[in-house]
Design a protein around this motif. Structure first.
Motif, short mmCIF file in Angstrom:
data_model
loop_
_atom_site.label_atom_id
_atom_site.label_comp_id
_atom_site.label_asym_id
_atom_site.label_seq_id
_atom_site.Cartn_x
_atom_site.Cartn_y
_atom_site.Cartn_z
N UNK A 32 0.79 -1.06 0.08
CA UNK A 32 0.10 0.03 -0.10
C UNK A 32 0.87 1.17 -0.04
N UNK A 33 2.02 1.20 0.97
CA UNK A 33 2.84 2.45 0.93
C UNK A 33 3.69 2.41 -0.43
N UNK A 34 3.92 1.44 -1.02
CA UNK A 34 4.45 1.61 -2.44
C UNK A 34 3.54 2.12 -3.53
N UNK A 35 2.24 1.69 -3.40
CA UNK A 35 1.23 2.28 -4.23
C UNK A 35 1.20 4.01 -4.13
N UNK A 106 -3.03 5.17 -10.07
CA UNK A 106 -1.57 4.87 -10.97
C UNK A 106 -1.62 5.43 -12.15
N UNK A 107 -0.43 6.43 -12.55
CA UNK A 107 -0.52 7.06 -13.40
C UNK A 107 -0.58 6.55 -14.75
N UNK A 115 -9.21 5.42 -2.55
CA UNK A 115 -9.48 6.85 -1.55
C UNK A 115 -8.03 6.97 -0.66
N UNK A 116 -7.45 8.00 -1.00
CA UNK A 116 -6.05 8.58 -0.28
C UNK A 116 -6.37 8.80 1.04
N UNK A 117 -6.81 8.13 1.88
CA UNK A 117 -7.12 8.35 3.39
C UNK A 117 -6.18 7.54 4.11
N UNK A 118 -5.92 7.68 5.52
CA UNK A 118 -5.19 6.79 6.27
C UNK A 118 -5.84 5.51 6.48
#
Length: 152
Positions: A32-35, A106-107, A115-118
């Motif tokens: 997840x962190x890599x993504x 992903x570009x 969703x980019x939340x913790x």
């Protein structure tokens, strides 16, 4: 002597399961962190909420229904509209229709988005890791206790 052996076996199983859960949690968190590190950001809008109901039968024979709400998010990249359903559901719903949410995508493939939340990103590794943190020391204590009883 049999109690010591039982403690040793149960402790070994608990400890092993705990270690596996910790490894799985670390792998999910790293992935997840890599993504998120390589992802582009966009503003998204919750377009709707999809309800998923599961039915289980308890040991008392009663049927229980649980409904989780999964937000469907729309966002735009280079004039093209994308949509995805979050893999994290909740009850009550964590988002409302029309709410603005941060999106990581992903570009190379904008249809791969989250969703980019913790909490959306790291809820699964926290739960799995939490179980691993509980199982591992319980297993270690039972294993050591079993070995000591067996020696006596």
């Amino acid at each position: 002597m049999r109690n010591g052996r039982l403690f040793t076996i149960v402790g070994g199983i608990f400890g092993l399961v705990g270690l596996v859960l910790l490894c799985v949690a670390i792998a999910i968190a790293v992935s997840t962190a890599g993504f998120l590190a390589s992802a582009e950001r966009a503003d998204g809008t919750v377009a709707g909420l999809a309800a998923r109901t599961t039915t289980t039968r308890g040991s008392d024979g009663h049927t229980r229904r649980t409904t989780l709400w999964y937000p469907t998010v729309e966002f735009t990249v280079d004039g093209r509209r994308y949509a995805f359903e979050s893999s994290t559901g909740s009850n009550p719903p964590s988002h409302e229709k029309g709410e603005s949410v941060p999106v990581a995508y992903d570009p190379a493939d904008p249809s791969d988005a989250r969703i980019a939340s913790f909490w959306s990103a790291f809820l699964a590794p926290l739960i799995v890791g939490g179980l691993g943190v509980v199982f591992t020391p319980i297993g270690a204590v039972l294993f050591v206790k079993g070995r000591r009883i067996t020696r006596l």
